[in-house]
Scaffold this active site. Structure first.
Site, short mmCIF file in Angstrom:
data_model
loop_
_atom_site.label_atom_id
_atom_site.label_comp_id
_atom_site.label_asym_id
_atom_site.label_seq_id
_atom_site.Cartn_x
_atom_site.Cartn_y
_atom_site.Cartn_z
N TYR A 46 0.83 -1.21 0.00
CA TYR A 46 0.00 0.00 0.00
C TYR A 46 0.86 1.26 0.00
O TYR A 46 0.49 2.27 -0.58
CB TYR A 46 -0.95 0.02 1.21
CG TYR A 46 -1.92 1.18 1.13
CD1 TYR A 46 -3.00 1.13 0.26
CD2 TYR A 46 -1.71 2.35 1.87
CE1 TYR A 46 -3.87 2.20 0.14
CE2 TYR A 46 -2.58 3.42 1.75
CZ TYR A 46 -3.66 3.35 0.89
OH TYR A 46 -4.52 4.40 0.76
N PHE A 55 -5.64 23.57 -23.65
CA PHE A 55 -5.96 22.16 -23.83
C PHE A 55 -7.22 21.89 -23.01
O PHE A 55 -7.41 22.45 -21.94
CB PHE A 55 -4.82 21.21 -23.43
CG PHE A 55 -5.23 19.79 -23.74
CD1 PHE A 55 -5.34 19.38 -25.06
CD2 PHE A 55 -5.61 18.92 -22.74
CE1 PHE A 55 -5.81 18.11 -25.37
CE2 PHE A 55 -6.08 17.65 -23.05
CZ PHE A 55 -6.18 17.26 -24.37
N THR A 56 -8.06 20.98 -23.52
CA THR A 56 -9.40 20.78 -22.96
C THR A 56 -9.39 20.54 -21.45
O THR A 56 -9.98 21.31 -20.68
CB THR A 56 -10.08 19.61 -23.68
OG1 THR A 56 -9.21 18.48 -23.65
CG2 THR A 56 -10.39 19.96 -25.13
N ASP A 112 3.38 21.62 -19.45
CA ASP A 112 2.60 20.42 -19.71
C ASP A 112 3.54 19.54 -20.52
O ASP A 112 3.74 19.75 -21.73
CB ASP A 112 1.32 20.74 -20.48
CG ASP A 112 0.49 19.49 -20.73
OD1 ASP A 112 1.08 18.39 -20.71
OD2 ASP A 112 -0.71 19.59 -20.97
N LYS A 123 1.04 9.24 -22.75
CA LYS A 123 1.55 9.64 -24.06
C LYS A 123 3.05 9.29 -24.14
O LYS A 123 3.40 8.12 -24.25
CB LYS A 123 1.31 11.14 -24.29
CG LYS A 123 -0.13 11.48 -24.68
CD LYS A 123 -1.03 11.58 -23.49
CE LYS A 123 -2.37 12.20 -23.74
NZ LYS A 123 -3.20 12.20 -22.53
N ARG A 127 -11.32 18.05 -33.35
CA ARG A 127 -10.60 19.03 -32.54
C ARG A 127 -10.95 20.40 -33.09
O ARG A 127 -10.19 21.02 -33.83
CB ARG A 127 -9.09 18.82 -32.57
CG ARG A 127 -8.60 17.54 -31.95
CD ARG A 127 -8.39 17.55 -30.45
NE ARG A 127 -9.56 17.38 -29.65
CZ ARG A 127 -9.54 17.09 -28.33
NH1 ARG A 127 -8.41 16.91 -27.70
NH2 ARG A 127 -10.65 16.99 -27.64
N PHE A 141 -17.19 17.31 -25.57
CA PHE A 141 -16.82 16.49 -26.72
C PHE A 141 -16.75 15.00 -26.39
O PHE A 141 -16.94 14.15 -27.25
CB PHE A 141 -15.47 16.95 -27.31
CG PHE A 141 -14.33 16.87 -26.34
CD1 PHE A 141 -14.07 17.92 -25.48
CD2 PHE A 141 -13.53 15.75 -26.28
CE1 PHE A 141 -13.03 17.85 -24.57
CE2 PHE A 141 -12.47 15.66 -25.38
CZ PHE A 141 -12.23 16.72 -24.52
N1 PM9 Z 1 -4.84 14.22 -24.12
C1 PM9 Z 1 -5.61 13.35 -26.17
O1 PM9 Z 1 -6.24 12.50 -26.79
C2 PM9 Z 1 -6.59 12.44 -24.05
C3 PM9 Z 1 -7.80 13.10 -23.49
S1 PM9 Z 1 -8.50 14.46 -24.32
C4 PM9 Z 1 -9.20 13.80 -25.69
O2 PM9 Z 1 -4.91 14.21 -26.74
C5 PM9 Z 1 -2.33 17.33 -22.84
C6 PM9 Z 1 -1.53 18.16 -23.78
C7 PM9 Z 1 -3.05 16.25 -23.31
C8 PM9 Z 1 -3.83 15.48 -22.40
C9 PM9 Z 1 -4.64 14.42 -22.84
C10 PM9 Z 1 -3.81 15.84 -21.04
C11 PM9 Z 1 -4.59 15.07 -20.03
C12 PM9 Z 1 -3.09 16.92 -20.63
N2 PM9 Z 1 -2.36 17.65 -21.54
O3 PM9 Z 1 -5.66 12.17 -20.52
O4 PM9 Z 1 -5.66 12.97 -18.20
O5 PM9 Z 1 -2.99 15.95 -24.61
O6 PM9 Z 1 -3.80 11.58 -19.00
O7 PM9 Z 1 -3.99 13.86 -19.80
C13 PM9 Z 1 -5.66 13.37 -24.74
P1 PM9 Z 1 -4.83 12.56 -19.35
#
Ligand code: PM9
Length: 457
Positions: free
Chosen positions: A72, A124-125, A215, A258, A382, A448
């Site tokens: 844990y 970014f979203t 980021d 990523k 997008r 979206f």
């Molecule tokens: N990015 C992408 O497909 C997955 C979710 S939105 C459709 O591009 C940036 C630059 C990203 C991102 C996720 C996140 C969030 C933060 N910054 O998906 O929570 O491209 O791991 O990361 C997506 P998490």
């Protein structure tokens, strides 16, 4: 080396993919409300929805999974991950999170006060959603070229220093807790930021006591572009470039899904001890112990190993050039794409592709749905749907109305990308027959992901 380098790996395990009929796809897209996020993966032939959590892990990472220490607290895999992040990124403190937005949530809560402004090189979203939920206001300070799909600027992700300085003059530095710098910039088309620009951002920020938070989600891709395009970096390794980039900031959020080559995971890295203490107070509320933050021991081991693998020059050279291959094929056929081709995706310029469909009928959403219908290739809108609504409830119409063909890491071959290119080219020839979409369901935040549509009659 050839223009498009061969895969720097052998394939040891395969996952069959299913071809579907037009009738299957018509049923599936209707059921999904014309939103490719809502399709079942079994109904998809080639999945270019996202590069997030879709990477193929190496044998080294899979063997790391077997060494998961699922205690844990204080597992050895956490120590390995923490040491790796400290070594590769150079930050003092690491807070593990279940994915990138977990880190964004914590960062926003510890740094943003009601009424603050957060400049960034394009929104970014999920990042903007957390900034706004914490009471902040996002301000776009990216260079104008980023909003122009035809500009061939080599570092389209750069911060416009004048826009940044103007915001500081307008609201005062005390209202700006940090500048959020994406490397690369997803919504601009996966475009990189130059080291020179980052140094200038650091200088302005330091002068005004504003922190720089990266980021770092696609920081390895950014490092590759710096090596290829920026004078003085030709002979530096990817890891040297990455460490130099990160040294120009005070911390970073990371989606491990990523560049770190894993299916789940993330972290927040910081240099400031008091911020780190605040972050650990919140991580136990939202994620888990400060020694796992929502990840299992095996996830942390895979991410630590993935981070090192992502720094290999041959890996990243192949990755970025796969994208270039797809972009070149489409460009040569006269398909309107965002240029130059970025690090993780080829973006189709849907405004141009479907110039007969007005913005209110969402050309990019329409195009994404129709690419799927045509060939079973799944991609992502997008544009206006992703941008959401402003505080008055009006649709935001960003300059870029795009469809993203996102290539997962180490998953598809050039032959798959041929199928994708052929399908998009074929659809372009009959683009006049496509009709736009309208909402039948819309969530108030990050619409979206779950929105539903129907064709406009
Ligand atoms: N990015 C992408 O497909 C997955 C979710 S939105 C459709 O591009 C940036 C630059 C990203 C991102 C996720 C996140 C969030 C933060 N910054 O998906 O929570 O491209 O791991 O990361 C997506 P998490």
């Amino acid at each position: 080396m050839t223009k498009y380098p061969p895969e720097p790996y052998r394939i040891k395990m395969v996952e069959p993919i299913r071809m579907t009929t037009r009738e299957d796809r018509e049923r599936a897209i209707k059921k999904a409300g014309y939103n490719t996020f809502l399709l079942d993966s079994e109904d998809v032939y080639i999945d270019l929805l996202t590069d997030s959590g879709t990477s193929a892990m190496s044998d080294n990472q899979w063997s790391g999974l077997m060494q998961g220490d699922e205690a844990y607290a204080g597992s050895k895999n956490w120590h390995n991950l923490r040491d790796t992040v400290q070594k590769v990124f150079g930050y003092k403190y690491v807070v593990p999170t279940h994915q990138g937005r977990g880190a964004e949530n914590i960062l926003s809560k510890i740094m943003i006060k009601e009424g603050d402004y957060i400049p960034g090189n394009m929104y970014f979203t999920t990042t903007r959603a957390h900034q706004e939920l914490a009471g902040g206001n996002f301000r776009d300070v990216i260079i104008n070229e980023a909003h122009d799909p035809n500009s061939n600027h080599p570092f389209k992700g750069n911060v416009d220093l004048e826009k940044y300085q103007n915001l500081i003059n307008e609201v005062g530095p005390e209202k700006i807790p940090y500048i959020a710098v994406g490397v690369t910039v997803n919504m601009a088309g996966g475009q990189p930021v130059s080291m020179e620009n980052l140094k200038q951002v650091r200088d302005i920020s330091k002068k005004h006591g504003i922190k720089v938070i990266f980021d770092a989600t696609r920081c390895v891709e950014n490092s590759y572009f710096i090596k290829e395009r920026e004078k003085g970096y030709e002979d530096k390794s990817i890891s040297e470039i990455l460490k130099e980039m990160m040294s120009l900031g005070d911390g970073a959020t990371m989606s491990g899904k990523k560049d770190p080559l894993v299916n789940i995971g993330g972290f927040l890295a910081l240099n400031d001890k008091s911020l780190y203490q605040k972050a650990t107070q919140l991580v136990v509320v939202y994620e888990g112990m400060p020694s796992y933050g929502g990840m299992s021991g095996r996830d942390m081991e895979a991410m630590a190993r993935g981070i090192y693998e992502s720094l290999d020059y041959h890996y990243i050279e192949h990755r970025v050039n796969q994208l270039q291959y797809l972009g070149d094929k489409l460009d040569e056929a006269g398909i309107p794409i965002v240029k130059p081709v970025g690090g993780h995706a080829v973006y189709l310029d849907a405004s141009k592709f479907l110039s007969h469909i007005p913005r209110e009928e969402f050309p990019a959403q329409t195009l994404a749905a129709n690419i799927y219908l045509d060939s079973g290739v799944r991609c992502m809108e997008r544009g206006a749907v992703s941008a959401g609504r402003d505080k008055d409830g009006n649709n935001i119409y960003p300059n870029l109305e795009t469809v993203r063909l996102t290539v997962p890491r180490r998953v598809y071959t050039y032959a798959h990308l041929d199928v994708v290119a052929d399908s998009v080219i074929k659809l372009y020839e009959k683009r006049d027959q496509l009709v736009g979409l309208r909402f039948t369901y819309e969530a108030p935040v990050l619409r979206f992901f779950t929105a539903r549509f129907e064709p406009v009659k």
